[in-house]
Structure formats: C-alpha cells, structure tokens
Enzyme design. Structure first.
Site: not given
Length: 447
Positions: A28-29, A33, A101, A174, A176, A326, A353
């Site tokens: 997913k990450s 991107r 998020g 983080s 993010q 996660d 989260k």
C-alpha cells in the site's frame, strides 16, 4: 459505518489447518507513492502490481484532480502521465481521501509549495485524525492550513507562493510526516533537510532517487539526516510494486496460530524498515522460512513458508516499533495464542491511527476472555497458549481495517466464534482478504 459502504457484520469460526498459496496484494505504501511520484514526473510512468484497495484508488482520483492522467489497463496495471514538479493545477472540487492517512498527508505535502488552494476531507475515521503533525512543518515552507478544531479535516491548504527550504527534525517517528516534508521540498529552491532520530520506512527516499531526485542520507549522532535538492525534473519510471508485508502479516499470523497450518506466501517485501513483525514472530518461535531472497522494483523481497508453531511471549524492543507499527494489532492476537506474556512498549503512535488501536485491541481481546494491561505507550497481552482464547464476542472495529482483520484472524483459532461489527473497512487495504483467507481454509461468514 465506513465512509465507503454500509456496515457489514462478519464472523470467523475456528478453522481446520490452513494450507495453500497466499497471493497477497501489492504494498500500500509503495502504491500510494508510485501514483504520486508518477504524477510529479514528466512523461509516462508504468506501474504493475498496484494495490487496488480503496485507499489507493482515492489517491489515484486525487492525482487526476491535480491534472495528471491516471489510467488503469488491467488488474494491477496502471499508467500515470505526470505534469512535472510544480505542475499541479488547482482542483475544482474537494479531495476526498477516504480512510487514508497516508494518502491525505502525502498529497498535502506534494501540493504545499505550489501556489494553489486545495480542500481535503475523508471518512468519519479520517476526519478524527490530527493533521497538525503535517501542517505544522509545512507551515515552515510558507504553507497555510485552515481546518476544524484540533487541526482536523475538512481542511483547506493554501500552497506557499514563495516557498523557502527548511530543516526539520521529526518529533515522532513518522514516515508520513517525513514524506510530506520531502514532497513539499521538491518544489522549493535549495536544499530541504529532514532529520529523523528513529529510522522509519524509507520508500519515499528510495523512490525519489529512482525517479531522478538528488537525495542523500547520512547517519549521524542526531539520527538519519536526509537532504533533498529541490526543483529536479523527475523522470518517469517502470514501477513493480512488491507484495505488502503488512497485508501478508494476516495470513502469516493466522497460519502460526491455527493448528496444522502450512502456507506459502510469495514475493513479500523484506525492506528493513518494514520487517519488524517477521523478526518478532521468529523470536516468539515462529516456523517461518525466508526463501529465494531477491530484489524487485528496488525493494528486497522473499517467499515465505509458514507453519503452525508453539509460540512464547516476549518483550518487543521499543526501538523496533517504527518498522512494524501497523502490525501490532495482529501481533496482539498472536500474543494471545502464545504461552506467557508479550510486552509491547513504545507504541503510543497507535493511539492516533485509523482508530486508537491500543484501546481497540485491549477491549476486543478482553471481550474474548484475554487478560491485557495497557498505558498510554504500552500494551501487554497475557497469552493463553495455542487455541486457548475463549472468543465468543462481538468486537468493534472503529472503521479500522487492521482491527477488523486482526479479530477475524483471532476467530480462526479461538474456541468460540468471533464477530466484528463492520468488515467494510477491510476494502481500504486488502479487498481480497475474505477470498484469500477462505481459499486457505478459513471459515468466514457475513451477516
């Protein structure tokens, strides 16, 4: 209720041995991107293995709203015709990031240094999450943000007209926030520097270099010092998205706690900033074999052979938290099926989260007959041994896909079935979860 569909009750019943091949979805990450960097490059980026969960689809829609051409050609096969760094157009409508998020924070970063205004919203869960951790460092560039009380969505972000480079030290680990600052720095003259005292997932740094940005990472007494030279022309790439280690953790953990199980999970990312869950499981006594290690799409991957194991409780080193943040919800389920107690410290990030994941797991496990302890930064689970969890409860998911899947894994090994009040959030990250798990032999029923 999820922002993307009606609540869907689901129940997991004690399963026979799980077996077969678990083809988990793309990371997913990296999927987020790939779409974002493709939109900021000049030319056509081709992507294979893209996760087609709702979170990533919302990011694709956002990139279209900013002017990129984003096209799906087949399952997991996408192309992005980018507009270049600083080439985003102002969106005509509100950007809805659903439950993500990661999506909203990265997108805020990539438009924050372009002279435009964009308004962001999301589902009920995302609207509760604090955005100040991103908007505060973006303000250093000259960006302005106007949201609800507490820095929450909906939020209008006004891009900096004359952005200046910044040096920013992350107050919390983080990826993010780090990524948002680096993305903002792309459209700024000079060098933007991010200092991370604790290493977090490094997909953004890897992908920036792959797309042609000038970026260095120096290990110092302060931590990792990441220096980005602004205003590059990003080159389009061919991106092969590896399989998501966070999604793989669910069938892996299920196989470890369901007696007699033996499964094969191919091509899972083994990025050192993401593999903390697998290190931890092995320390607990998990029978996991890492086969055929190789590199795909610039990321290390391996095939996993996973067998049912007699597990023991351990103390998870707090410094490992960023590499598995996660996965703590499903680790708590594994811990409940281990012998002895498992101590998880340094995990306060879980409280902000998609839900307060410490509270959600503690209350759900207690309802299933497991003894837990918690404080602001810690969760301790007192294991009941293999197959020892009583179950028999209905657990609240709080519109959180990982809470939902974790309790479904718990129900596959508990004495009595476990029900969740809403399985619909699972589609945000792992739309094939139900089919994949039932294909391995799990017993999941809706309604």
């Amino acid at each position: 209720m999820s922002g993307h569909g009606a609540a869907q009750v689901m129940t997991a019943t004690k399963s026979g041995a799980l077996s077969g091949r678990a083809e988990v979805p793309g990371d997913k990450s990296i999927s987020h991107r790939a779409l974002i960097f493709g939109a900021m490059a000049v030319g056509e980026t081709k992507i294979t293995g893209l996760l087609e969960g709702q979170d990533v689809l919302d990011t694709a829609a956002a990139m279209r709203a900013f002017g990129a051409e984003v096209v799906q050609h087949g399952p997991g096969a996408w192309s992005v015709h980018g507009v270049g760094v600083g080439g985003f157009r102002e969106p005509e409508n509100v950007i809805d990031c659903g439950n993500s998020g990661t999506g909203v924070r990265l997108i805020m970063g990539c438009m924050a240094t372009t002279a435009m205004t964009a308004t962001f919203t999301g589902d009920a869960s995302l609207r509760k999450r604090p955005m100040g951790r991103v908007t505060d460092p973006l303000a250093l560039f000259g960006t302005q943000a106007y949201g609800r009380k507490g820095g929450r969505l909906p939020m209008a972000v006004v891009g900096a007209v004359n952005p200046v480079p910044v040096r920013y030290t992350l107050p919390v680990a983080s990826a993010q926030v780090k990524s948002a600052v680096l993305l903002a720095g792309l459209n700024v003259p000079g060098q933007t520097v991010v200092v991370e005292p604790e290493a977090t997932r490094d997909h953004t740094e890897r992908m920036l270099v792959g797309f042609g940005a000038q970026l260095t990472v120096e290990k110092t007494a302060e931590g990792n010092v990441i220096t980005l030279t602004g205003q590059p022309e990003l080159r389009p790439q061919v991106v092969a998205v590896p399989r998501d280690p966070s999604s793989a953790a669910f069938p892996v953990c299920a196989a470890l706690i369901v007696e007699g199980s033996d499964i094969f999970v191919p091509g899972v990312s083994q990025n050192l900033t993401r593999n903390g869950i697998y290190i931890t499981l092995v320390e607990m006594g998990a029978d996991i074999t890492f086969e055929n290690p190789r590199e795909e799409g610039g990321e290390p991957v391996a095939d996993l052979r996973v067998k049912f194991s007699a597990l023991k409780g351990i103390e998870v080193p707090p410094e490992r938290a960023p590499s598995m943040i996660d996965e703590y919800p499903v680790l708590a389920v594994v811990a409940a099926n281990a012998t002895g107690k498992t101590v998880m410290r340094g995990i306060k990030e879980l409280r902000v989260k998609e839900s307060d994941r410490i509270d959600a797991m503690a209350r759900g496990l207690e309802a299933c007959g497991v003894t837990v302890e918690e404080d602001e930064d810690t969760l301790i689970v007192h294991g009941m041994g293999a197959g020892g969890v009583p179950g028999g409860a209905t657990c609240a998911t709080h519109i959180d896909h990982r809470i939902a899947m974790s309790f479904m894994v718990a129900g596959m090994a508990s004495k009595a079935p476990i029900t969740i009040d809403d399985a619909s959030p699972i589609a945000t990250s792992f739309p094939l979860f139900e089919g994949l798990m039932t294909g391995l032999g799990a017993v999941l029923t809706k309604g």
